[in-house]
Design a protein around this motif. Structure first.
Motif, PDB file in Angstrom:
ATOM      1  N   GLY A  76       0.827  -1.194   0.000  1.00 43.97           N
ATOM      2  CA  GLY A  76       0.000   0.000   0.000  1.00 43.97           C
ATOM      3  C   GLY A  76       0.859   1.241   0.000  1.00 43.97           C
ATOM      4  N   CYS A  77       0.431   2.263   0.743  1.00 41.91           N
ATOM      5  CA  CYS A  77       1.097   3.561   0.721  1.00 41.91           C
ATOM      6  C   CYS A  77       1.649   3.925   2.094  1.00 41.91           C
ATOM      7  N   ARG A  78       2.850   4.456   2.089  1.00 47.28           N
ATOM      8  CA  ARG A  78       3.374   5.111   3.284  1.00 47.28           C
ATOM      9  C   ARG A  78       2.807   6.526   3.377  1.00 47.28           C
ATOM     10  N   PRO A  79       2.744   7.096   4.570  1.00 43.55           N
ATOM     11  CA  PRO A  79       2.257   8.477   4.696  1.00 43.55           C
ATOM     12  C   PRO A  79       3.283   9.487   4.209  1.00 43.55           C
ATOM     13  N   LEU A  80       2.807  10.709   4.014  1.00 40.20           N
ATOM     14  CA  LEU A  80       3.737  11.780   3.671  1.00 40.20           C
ATOM     15  C   LEU A  80       4.725  12.005   4.810  1.00 40.20           C
ATOM     16  N   ILE A  81       4.229  12.030   6.043  1.00 36.24           N
ATOM     17  CA  ILE A  81       5.114  12.213   7.206  1.00 36.24           C
ATOM     18  C   ILE A  81       4.828  11.097   8.207  1.00 36.24           C
ATOM     19  N   SER A  82       5.845  10.297   8.513  1.00 35.49           N
ATOM     20  CA  SER A  82       5.741   9.227   9.496  1.00 35.49           C
ATOM     21  C   SER A  82       6.382   9.671  10.801  1.00 35.49           C
ATOM     22  N   VAL A  83       5.682   9.362  11.903  1.00 39.81           N
ATOM     23  CA  VAL A  83       6.226   9.631  13.235  1.00 39.81           C
ATOM     24  C   VAL A  83       6.144   8.304  13.988  1.00 39.81           C
ATOM     25  N   MET A  84       7.128   7.456  13.781  1.00 40.36           N
ATOM     26  CA  MET A  84       7.059   6.071  14.227  1.00 40.36           C
ATOM     27  C   MET A  84       8.155   5.762  15.242  1.00 40.36           C
ATOM     28  N   ASN A  85       7.746   5.276  16.411  1.00 40.27           N
ATOM     29  CA  ASN A  85       8.696   4.815  17.427  1.00 40.27           C
ATOM     30  C   ASN A  85       9.714   5.889  17.791  1.00 40.27           C
ATOM     31  N   VAL A  86       9.197   7.100  17.982  1.00 39.83           N
ATOM     32  CA  VAL A  86      10.034   8.222  18.401  1.00 39.83           C
ATOM     33  C   VAL A  86       9.345   8.936  19.562  1.00 39.83           C
ATOM     34  N   THR A  87      10.063   9.786  20.243  1.00 34.90           N
ATOM     35  CA  THR A  87       9.489  10.582  21.323  1.00 34.90           C
ATOM     36  C   THR A  87       9.760  12.059  21.077  1.00 34.90           C
ATOM     37  N   ASN A  88       8.796  12.877  21.501  1.00 28.10           N
ATOM     38  CA  ASN A  88       8.943  14.329  21.520  1.00 28.10           C
ATOM     39  C   ASN A  88       9.279  14.930  20.153  1.00 28.10           C
ATOM     40  N   ALA A  89       8.731  14.343  19.108  1.00 28.83           N
ATOM     41  CA  ALA A  89       8.828  14.961  17.783  1.00 28.83           C
ATOM     42  C   ALA A  89       7.744  16.023  17.656  1.00 28.83           C
ATOM     43  N   ALA A  90       7.944  16.949  16.711  1.00 26.80           N
ATOM     44  CA  ALA A  90       6.964  18.032  16.548  1.00 26.80           C
ATOM     45  C   ALA A  90       6.950  18.516  15.107  1.00 26.80           C
ATOM     46  N   ILE A  91       5.792  19.030  14.705  1.00 31.63           N
ATOM     47  CA  ILE A  91       5.618  19.704  13.416  1.00 31.63           C
ATOM     48  C   ILE A  91       5.004  21.061  13.727  1.00 31.63           C
ATOM     49  N   MET A  92       5.698  22.126  13.377  1.00 30.98           N
ATOM     50  CA  MET A  92       5.312  23.463  13.811  1.00 30.98           C
ATOM     51  C   MET A  92       5.461  24.473  12.683  1.00 30.98           C
TER      52      MET A  92
END
Length: 471
Positions: free
Chosen positions: A142-158
């Motif tokens: 299938g398809c991956r997302p445009l932005i993946s936030v996988m198995n990480v901590t304290n990531a941000a999109i601002m």
């Protein structure tokens, strides 16, 4: 940036949530493309920025940001799938748009056993995805997302910039857009493969702040397996061109997560503004504005339960539903301890729809569709207080059967101009609180109970000044 406020009072998110801060940048990436009227030139469709953005995310120090900035009149970036890293912020500056590529091949899932060529297609021979819960497909991929936030901590999109998924645009090499494919798959409830914009899994501490999201090909934000997610001052508008058909473009959809706050955000979408999926507990939805969309939803999957939700200070302007809990016997489960208060609506077709009758439609029907299944919706301890709809609409409060009665308290609930024949329900017990309700249940099978001290004439909750344009 100074912290503006702290959200703690009576919140069901157990954290002390404060306004996020934009960190300093570890690197500033200048835009090399120029969008005109929010569109890229066809000649730029192959000029991907994926590699340089991903390299910057991979090497950025935790606690800092990768900044996408305008440069010499250039204002756009073009990317395939990106992967966030722990402690790193993706910062999109004002005046900048990060566009998702239209090349389905870039989004293909990779790895052993994956079937190539699925992304951007309809799976004609796969099992229908409704009414039963989605089954594991016979093929993987299938398809991956445009932005993946996988198995990480304290990531941000601002940032004050825009992320645009371009769901309206033709997929490269195809004669249809992502959205046209979604609509084509609807009549037979076919599975289709399309990227989501932001997908997070096991992403504790994820933050979205001040970012604008446009035209996702599918769900904009999907969060699962996460303890601690904050969306603050997010501006989500899809479709950006009125009249376009953007099926299944939900706004923000948390599932199997806890300690969630969505605050001070503006959501105008092609499907649910917010849809709380199964397995969510301790969530606060505070001081938000909804416009087009299907409303403040729970479901349709509730089999692992949803509990301890607070919705406070919501304004819904022309949503199809207001307070919506939707499920059926193929996907239901326990939903309890929900508080909805201080909510204003206008031009909402179904201001309250609490239903075990979900049929995959935009609004709920008023009768049991007769599906077979053993995942029973069971709705308890729901309080709706100080809720005003300034225009009439239909209300549905229903349980599945007498053993699974829906239990709701209405306290200061008013739907102006509503008629008795617009109130529907059965297998439900409604407790009327001290501030009462103008809903007339005389044409339903609902049991109505007056709370102790109820019956006084209280002044209705005021919606003066609450209806403002989308921002």
């Amino acid at each position: 940036m100074v912290v503006a406020m702290c959200l703690t009072a009576a919140a069901q998110d157990t954290r002390q949530v404060t306004e996020p801060k934009i960190p300093e940048s570890c690197v500033q990436l200048p835009a090399q493309l120029r969008a005109t009227n929010h569109m890229l030139n066809m000649a730029d469709e192959s000029k991907l920025d994926t590699e340089r953005i991903q390299s910057a995310l991979d090497t950025c120090k935790q606690g800092m940001a990768v900044e996408l900035k305008p440069s010499s009149g250039n204002n756009a970036f073009l990317s395939g799938p990106l992967e966030m890293r722990s402690g790193v912020t993706l910062l999109v500056d004002e005046g900048v748009t990060l566009f998702g590529s239209r090349d389905a091949k870039l989004y293909e899932m990779k790895g052993e056993g994956m079937t190539p060529g699925l992304c951007g297609t309809i799976a004609a021979d796969a099992p229908a995805v409704f009414p039963a819960p989605q089954q594991t497909p016979r093929v993987r991929g299938g398809c991956r997302p445009l932005i993946s936030v996988m198995n990480v901590t304290n990531a941000a999109i601002m940032g004050n910039g825009v992320i645009d998924g371009r769901g309206y645009a033709k997929i490269l090499g195809r004669d249809y857009s992502w959205w046209e494919m979604a609509r084509k798959a609807e009549p037979k409830n076919q599975r289709y493969y399309t990227p989501r914009m932001i997908v997070a899994s096991h992403a504790d501490g994820l933050v979205l702040y001040r970012i604008t999201l446009h035209n996702s090909t599918n769900y904009h934000v999907s969060v699962n397996g996460t303890n601690g997610f904050t969306a603050w001052d997010v501006h989500l508008l899809t479709p950006t061109t009125r009249g376009q058909d953007a099926r299944n473009t939900d706004g923000i959809d948390p599932g199997h997560s806890t300690n969630i706050t969505i605050a001070h955000s503006w959501i105008d979408s092609g499907d649910d503004n917010i849809a709380i999926k199964t397995g969510v507990s301790h969530m606060s939805v505070l001081d938000n504005h909804f416009y087009s969309g299907h409303g403040m939803s729970i479901g349709s999957e509730t089999y692992d339960g949803q509990s301890f939700l607070l919705v406070d200070g919501l304004t819904e302007d022309h949503t199809t539903s207001g307070i919506r809990i939707k499920s059926n016997v193929t996907r239901g489960g326990p939903v309890h301890d929900l508080m909805y208060r201080n909510i204003c609506m206008r031009e909402v077709a179904n201001p309250i729809a609490i239903s075990p009758y979900y049929t995959n439609q935009t609004t709920e029907g008023f009768v049991d569709p007769g599906y077979a299944g053993n995942r029973i919706p069971d709705y308890k301890a729901i309080t709706i207080r100080n809720v005003v709809d300034t225009t009439p609409g239909n209300v549905l409060i229903a349980g599945l059967d007498d053993a699974h009665r829906t239990e709701v308290t209405l306290d200061g609930v008013k739907v102006e101009g509503i008629k008795p024949e617009q109130v529907h329900g059965r297998f439900a017990t409604v407790t009327v609180g001290a501030e009462g309700t103008n809903l007339d249940f005389s044409k339903t099978e609902i049991k109505v109970v007056a709370a102790r001290g109820a019956g006084g004439e209280e002044e209705a909750y005021s919606c003066d000044g609450r209806f403002v344009p989308m921002q």
